[in-house]
Design a protein around this motif. Sequence first.
Motif, PDB file in Angstrom:
ATOM      1  N   VAL A 121       0.865  -1.180   0.000  1.00  0.00           N
ATOM      2  CA  VAL A 121       0.000   0.000   0.000  1.00  0.00           C
ATOM      3  C   VAL A 121       0.905   1.235   0.000  1.00  0.00           C
ATOM      4  CG1 VAL A 121      -1.800  -1.204   1.318  1.00  0.00           C
ATOM      5  CG2 VAL A 121      -0.137   0.196   2.542  1.00  0.00           C
ATOM      6  N   ALA A 122       0.332   2.398  -0.274  1.00  0.00           N
ATOM      7  CA  ALA A 122       1.108   3.645  -0.164  1.00  0.00           C
ATOM      8  C   ALA A 122       0.171   4.825   0.010  1.00  0.00           C
ATOM      9  CB  ALA A 122       1.978   3.868  -1.404  1.00  0.00           C
ATOM     10  N   HIS A 123       0.607   5.801   0.814  1.00  0.00           N
ATOM     11  CA  HIS A 123      -0.069   7.092   0.838  1.00  0.00           C
ATOM     12  C   HIS A 123       0.229   7.770  -0.506  1.00  0.00           C
ATOM     13  CE1 HIS A 123      -0.350   6.450   5.102  1.00  0.00           C
ATOM     14  NE2 HIS A 123      -0.748   7.666   5.377  1.00  0.00           N
ATOM     15  N   ALA A 124      -0.791   8.271  -1.145  1.00  0.00           N
ATOM     16  CA  ALA A 124      -0.591   9.025  -2.387  1.00  0.00           C
ATOM     17  C   ALA A 124      -1.835   9.864  -2.640  1.00  0.00           C
ATOM     18  CB  ALA A 124      -0.333   8.089  -3.570  1.00  0.00           C
ATOM     19  N   GLY A 125      -1.613  11.064  -3.187  1.00  0.00           N
ATOM     20  CA  GLY A 125      -2.759  11.928  -3.467  1.00  0.00           C
ATOM     21  C   GLY A 125      -3.413  12.464  -2.209  1.00  0.00           C
ATOM     22  N   GLU A 126      -2.622  12.646  -1.147  1.00  0.00           N
ATOM     23  CA  GLU A 126      -3.124  13.325   0.058  1.00  0.00           C
ATOM     24  C   GLU A 126      -2.871  14.824  -0.172  1.00  0.00           C
ATOM     25  OE1 GLU A 126      -0.960  12.488   3.696  1.00  0.00           O
ATOM     26  OE2 GLU A 126      -2.563  13.308   4.958  1.00  0.00           O
ATOM     27  N   GLU A 127      -1.600  15.226  -0.133  1.00  0.00           N
ATOM     28  CA  GLU A 127      -1.223  16.582  -0.558  1.00  0.00           C
ATOM     29  C   GLU A 127      -0.614  16.549  -1.962  1.00  0.00           C
ATOM     30  OE1 GLU A 127       1.437  18.369   2.294  1.00  0.00           O
ATOM     31  OE2 GLU A 127      -0.227  19.121   3.508  1.00  0.00           O
ATOM     32  N   GLY A 128      -0.112  15.373  -2.338  1.00  0.00           N
ATOM     33  CA  GLY A 128       0.579  15.235  -3.620  1.00  0.00           C
ATOM     34  C   GLY A 128      -0.400  15.113  -4.781  1.00  0.00           C
ATOM     35  N   PRO A 129       0.114  15.277  -6.015  1.00  0.00           N
ATOM     36  CA  PRO A 129      -0.739  15.304  -7.206  1.00  0.00           C
ATOM     37  C   PRO A 129      -1.199  13.907  -7.636  1.00  0.00           C
ATOM     38  CG  PRO A 129       1.559  15.457  -7.821  1.00  0.00           C
ATOM     39  CD  PRO A 129       1.534  15.469  -6.310  1.00  0.00           C
ATOM     40  N   PRO A 130      -2.208  13.855  -8.519  1.00  0.00           N
ATOM     41  CA  PRO A 130      -2.678  12.561  -9.033  1.00  0.00           C
ATOM     42  C   PRO A 130      -1.558  11.720  -9.638  1.00  0.00           C
ATOM     43  CG  PRO A 130      -4.158  14.312  -9.732  1.00  0.00           C
ATOM     44  CD  PRO A 130      -3.012  14.988  -9.047  1.00  0.00           C
ATOM     45  N   ASP A 131      -0.527  12.385 -10.185  1.00  0.00           N
ATOM     46  CA  ASP A 131       0.589  11.633 -10.772  1.00  0.00           C
ATOM     47  C   ASP A 131       1.227  10.690  -9.745  1.00  0.00           C
ATOM     48  OD1 ASP A 131       2.522  10.922 -12.767  1.00  0.00           O
ATOM     49  OD2 ASP A 131       3.969  12.129 -11.647  1.00  0.00           O
ATOM     50  N   ILE A 176      -7.324  11.255  -2.271  1.00  0.00           N
ATOM     51  CA  ILE A 176      -8.486  12.082  -2.628  1.00  0.00           C
ATOM     52  C   ILE A 176      -8.186  13.047  -3.778  1.00  0.00           C
ATOM     53  CG2 ILE A 176      -9.624  11.834  -0.384  1.00  0.00           C
ATOM     54  CD1 ILE A 176      -9.144  14.717   0.165  1.00  0.00           C
ATOM     55  N   ARG A 177      -6.890  13.330  -4.000  1.00  0.00           N
ATOM     56  CA  ARG A 177      -6.602  14.202  -5.158  1.00  0.00           C
ATOM     57  C   ARG A 177      -6.752  13.458  -6.494  1.00  0.00           C
ATOM     58  NH1 ARG A 177      -1.782  18.206  -5.086  1.00  0.00           N
ATOM     59  NH2 ARG A 177      -2.912  18.766  -6.998  1.00  0.00           N
ATOM     60  N   SER A 178      -7.070  12.175  -6.423  1.00  0.00           N
ATOM     61  CA  SER A 178      -7.403  11.436  -7.658  1.00  0.00           C
ATOM     62  C   SER A 178      -8.615  12.062  -8.344  1.00  0.00           C
ATOM     63  CB  SER A 178      -7.752   9.974  -7.336  1.00  0.00           C
ATOM     64  OG  SER A 178      -6.712   9.357  -6.632  1.00  0.00           O
ATOM     65  N   LEU A 179      -9.438  12.761  -7.550  1.00  0.00           N
ATOM     66  CA  LEU A 179     -10.645  13.374  -8.115  1.00  0.00           C
ATOM     67  C   LEU A 179     -10.317  14.423  -9.169  1.00  0.00           C
ATOM     68  CD1 LEU A 179     -12.712  13.627  -4.824  1.00  0.00           C
ATOM     69  CD2 LEU A 179     -13.333  12.293  -6.842  1.00  0.00           C
ATOM     70  N   GLU A 180      -9.043  14.845  -9.230  1.00  0.00           N
ATOM     71  CA  GLU A 180      -8.644  15.852 -10.229  1.00  0.00           C
ATOM     72  C   GLU A 180      -8.327  15.223 -11.582  1.00  0.00           C
ATOM     73  OE1 GLU A 180      -5.334  18.038  -8.513  1.00  0.00           O
ATOM     74  OE2 GLU A 180      -6.351  18.022  -6.569  1.00  0.00           O
ATOM     75  N   ASP A 181      -8.379  13.890 -11.675  1.00  0.00           N
ATOM     76  CA  ASP A 181      -7.930  13.211 -12.899  1.00  0.00           C
ATOM     77  C   ASP A 181      -8.955  12.138 -13.281  1.00  0.00           C
ATOM     78  OD1 ASP A 181      -6.700  11.492 -14.732  1.00  0.00           O
ATOM     79  OD2 ASP A 181      -4.720  11.682 -13.823  1.00  0.00           O
ATOM     80  N   GLU A 182      -9.777  12.471 -14.288  1.00  0.00           N
ATOM     81  CA  GLU A 182     -10.869  11.560 -14.683  1.00  0.00           C
ATOM     82  C   GLU A 182     -10.357  10.214 -15.198  1.00  0.00           C
ATOM     83  OE1 GLU A 182     -14.197  11.360 -14.537  1.00  0.00           O
ATOM     84  OE2 GLU A 182     -14.269  13.207 -13.357  1.00  0.00           O
ATOM     85  N   VAL A 183      -9.204  10.238 -15.882  1.00  0.00           N
ATOM     86  CA  VAL A 183      -8.664   8.978 -16.417  1.00  0.00           C
ATOM     87  C   VAL A 183      -8.219   8.079 -15.263  1.00  0.00           C
ATOM     88  CG1 VAL A 183      -6.963   7.949 -17.984  1.00  0.00           C
ATOM     89  CG2 VAL A 183      -7.944  10.190 -18.515  1.00  0.00           C
ATOM     90  N   LEU A 184      -7.618   8.703 -14.250  1.00  0.00           N
ATOM     91  CA  LEU A 184      -7.216   7.952 -13.063  1.00  0.00           C
ATOM     92  C   LEU A 184      -8.446   7.386 -12.351  1.00  0.00           C
ATOM     93  CD1 LEU A 184      -5.166   7.024 -10.933  1.00  0.00           C
ATOM     94  CD2 LEU A 184      -5.218   9.339  -9.963  1.00  0.00           C
ATOM     95  N   LEU A 185      -9.498   8.187 -12.260  1.00  0.00           N
ATOM     96  CA  LEU A 185     -10.725   7.703 -11.617  1.00  0.00           C
ATOM     97  C   LEU A 185     -11.267   6.479 -12.344  1.00  0.00           C
ATOM     98  CD1 LEU A 185     -12.536  11.062 -10.748  1.00  0.00           C
ATOM     99  CD2 LEU A 185     -11.457   9.453  -9.155  1.00  0.00           C
ATOM    100  N   ASP A 186     -11.241   6.539 -13.687  1.00  0.00           N
ATOM    101  CA  ASP A 186     -11.701   5.376 -14.473  1.00  0.00           C
ATOM    102  C   ASP A 186     -10.891   4.135 -14.103  1.00  0.00           C
ATOM    103  OD1 ASP A 186     -13.622   6.851 -15.786  1.00  0.00           O
ATOM    104  OD2 ASP A 186     -12.384   7.238 -17.562  1.00  0.00           O
TER     105      ASP A 186
END
Length: 339
Positions: free
Chosen positions: A187-197, A215-225
Motif C-alpha cells: 500500500v502507499a499514501h498518495a494523493g493526500e497533498e501530492g498530485p494525481p501523478d 483524494i486528489r485522484s478526483l482531479e484526474d478523470e482517467v485515473l478515476l476510471d
Amino acid sequence: MKLPLVELHLHIEGTLEPELLFELAARNAVTLPWASLAELRAQYDFADLQSFLNLYYRALDVLRERIDFTDLTRAYLARARTAGVRHAELFFDPQAHTSRGVPLVTALAGVRDALDRSVDEWSISTKLIVTFLRDRPPAEALQILREILAGGVPIDGIGLDSAEVGYPPELFTEVFALARENGLRLVAHAGEEGPPDYVWQALDLLGVERVDHGIRSLEDEVLLDRLVRDRIPLTVCPFSNVRLRVIDTLADHPIVRMLDRGLLACINSDDPAYFGGYIDDNLAAVDAEFGLGPDRLALLARNGIEASFLTNGEKAALTAEVDAWRAAQPAPATAIRSS
Ligand code: ADE
Ligand code: ZN
C-alpha cells in the motif's frame, strides 16, 4: 447491534493520546516541552501535513522500551473495540524510532506483542504494515526491510507515508519490489497533498493494491476510471483531511461524490489522537454532515471489508454481519396522511 468495522488506515503512533504520552514521559524520565495536557493539546492546530508531522515525531520521544509500544497498541485496540472494529490493519513507522536510537526489534516486537493477543483480548484480528518515511533515504528503507525480512518478527505488508510533496513513489521502486518478492502486501499514501501523478506512480511503479487517502485522484478523470475499473481501494480519512487542511470543512468533503463515482472508498481514522476522533467518530460525523443513512453506512463498511487483506472466507463472514446490521435498521418513517 453495532456496525462491524474494518480499520485500514491507522498509524499506531498517531493513537498516542496526551494522557498516555505524559504517563510514558514520567515512566521513562523524558522531559517534555509541554507543561500540561492543555499545553500539548493547544499544539493540535495544524497548518498542513508537515506541521502535524513535526509534532507527531516529537511526541514519539516518550516511546523507549518494548513495553511502551505494547501499551500504546493495547490502548488503541481497547478503543477500537468500543468503536466496533473487528479487523485492523495497522501502520507502524520503524524509522520514527530507529532514527532516535530505539532498536528496530524493540519497537516492532513491542507492537507485535499486543497484536499477537488481540483476537483473544479484544476479538479484533489484525495485520501489521510497516510504513517507510518517504522523506528519508530509500536506501535506509531498503536496509530496514532487509532486517525485518531476516528477523523473527512477522509483518504483513509495507506502505509509504510522511511528507509527500517532493518525494514521489518512484523513489521507492526497489523497496516495493523486494517486498513483493517476499510475499508482502503493498500500500502507499498518495494523493493526500501530492498530485494525481503520485497515485499513478504508486499503482504502476510500486504495484500497490490499495491507496491511502488518494483524494486528489478526483482531479484526474482517467485515473478515476482506472481506480473504478480495477476496484483499487482508497482509504479515506475525513477528520485528517480537515485537520491537515487538505479540504476546508467536513461539508466540503468529497466522500459521497467518491462513492457516487463508483470508487471503492472506505472511512478510516489516520491519527485519531491528533485529529479529533476514531473511526466511529469519523463515520458519525460524516453521517451527521451528509445524512448517509443505513445503506451508505453499510456500503462504507462493506467497502472496508473488500479493501482489507482478509481471506475471501473472512470477508464473506464479516460482510454477512454487515448485511445483518443493515437488515436490523428501522425502515425510514413514512408520512401518515390523516383522512
Ligand atoms: N504519518 C502519519 N500520519 C500521516 C499522514 N496523514 N500522511 C502522511 N504520513 C503520515
Ligand atoms: Zn496516514
